[in-house]
Design a protein around this motif. Structure first.
Motif, mmCIF file in Angstrom:
data_model
loop_
_atom_site.group_PDB
_atom_site.id
_atom_site.type_symbol
_atom_site.label_atom_id
_atom_site.label_comp_id
_atom_site.label_asym_id
_atom_site.label_seq_id
_atom_site.Cartn_x
_atom_site.Cartn_y
_atom_site.Cartn_z
ATOM 1 N N ASN A 127 45.908 13.150 16.034
ATOM 2 C CA ASN A 127 45.939 11.874 16.744
ATOM 3 C C ASN A 127 47.212 11.693 17.568
ATOM 4 O O ASN A 127 48.194 12.425 17.413
ATOM 5 N N ASP A 128 47.206 10.701 18.439
ATOM 6 C CA ASP A 128 48.305 10.448 19.372
ATOM 7 C C ASP A 128 49.563 9.919 18.688
ATOM 8 O O ASP A 128 50.631 9.910 19.286
ATOM 9 N N LEU A 129 49.457 9.479 17.451
ATOM 10 C CA LEU A 129 50.606 8.926 16.733
ATOM 11 C C LEU A 129 51.398 10.005 15.990
ATOM 12 O O LEU A 129 52.373 9.706 15.313
ATOM 13 N N GLY A 130 50.985 11.274 16.096
ATOM 14 C CA GLY A 130 51.728 12.370 15.510
ATOM 15 C C GLY A 130 51.280 12.782 14.128
ATOM 16 O O GLY A 130 52.093 13.228 13.321
ATOM 17 N N PHE A 131 49.975 12.672 13.866
ATOM 18 C CA PHE A 131 49.439 13.049 12.559
ATOM 19 C C PHE A 131 48.260 14.005 12.708
ATOM 20 O O PHE A 131 47.479 13.892 13.645
ATOM 21 N N TYR A 132 48.165 14.943 11.751
ATOM 22 C CA TYR A 132 46.953 15.729 11.589
ATOM 23 C C TYR A 132 46.040 14.949 10.658
ATOM 24 O O TYR A 132 46.481 14.439 9.639
ATOM 25 N N GLU A 133 44.775 14.846 10.981
ATOM 26 C CA GLU A 133 43.783 14.262 10.076
ATOM 27 C C GLU A 133 43.021 15.422 9.451
ATOM 28 O O GLU A 133 42.318 16.159 10.133
ATOM 29 N N ILE B 148 52.846 15.581 11.694
ATOM 30 C CA ILE B 148 52.930 16.884 12.347
ATOM 31 C C ILE B 148 54.287 17.535 12.122
ATOM 32 O O ILE B 148 54.377 18.733 11.870
ATOM 33 N N MET B 149 55.369 16.750 12.156
ATOM 34 C CA MET B 149 56.720 17.304 12.030
ATOM 35 C C MET B 149 57.013 17.854 10.633
ATOM 36 O O MET B 149 57.938 18.634 10.471
ATOM 37 N N GLU B 150 56.254 17.469 9.630
ATOM 38 C CA GLU B 150 56.523 17.896 8.258
ATOM 39 C C GLU B 150 55.436 18.811 7.698
ATOM 40 O O GLU B 150 55.453 19.126 6.509
#
Length: 71
Positions: A27-33, A49-51
């Motif tokens: 998603n655009d907020l920086g998360f993998y679903e 995503i960063m972690e």
């Protein structure tokens, strides 16, 4: 790469070291679903995503060139 895709998930926060899952969105907020099995039930989890490291289980096909490069 196609989504949804079978992946292995690595995340220190939840101590996942190669946990199998299915990537369904980025998603655009920086998360993998990702859908993962926890206690014998499927759950949708949002991983930052960063972690998180995600490895696609389906390897990319090797492409051979029809030519040689002279060195």
């Amino acid at each position: 790469m196609e989504i949804p895709a079978k992946v292995s998930v690595f995340n220190k926060t939840v101590e996942f070291k190669g946990k199998p899952g299915t990537l369904v969105a980025i998603n655009d907020l920086g998360f993998y679903e990702i859908i993962v099995e926890v206690q014998q039930r499927n759950h949708t989890v949002l991983f930052p995503i960063m972690e998180t490291t995600v490895i696609f289980n389906e390897a990319l096909p090797s492409i051979e060139a029809d030519f040689e490069v002279e060195r």
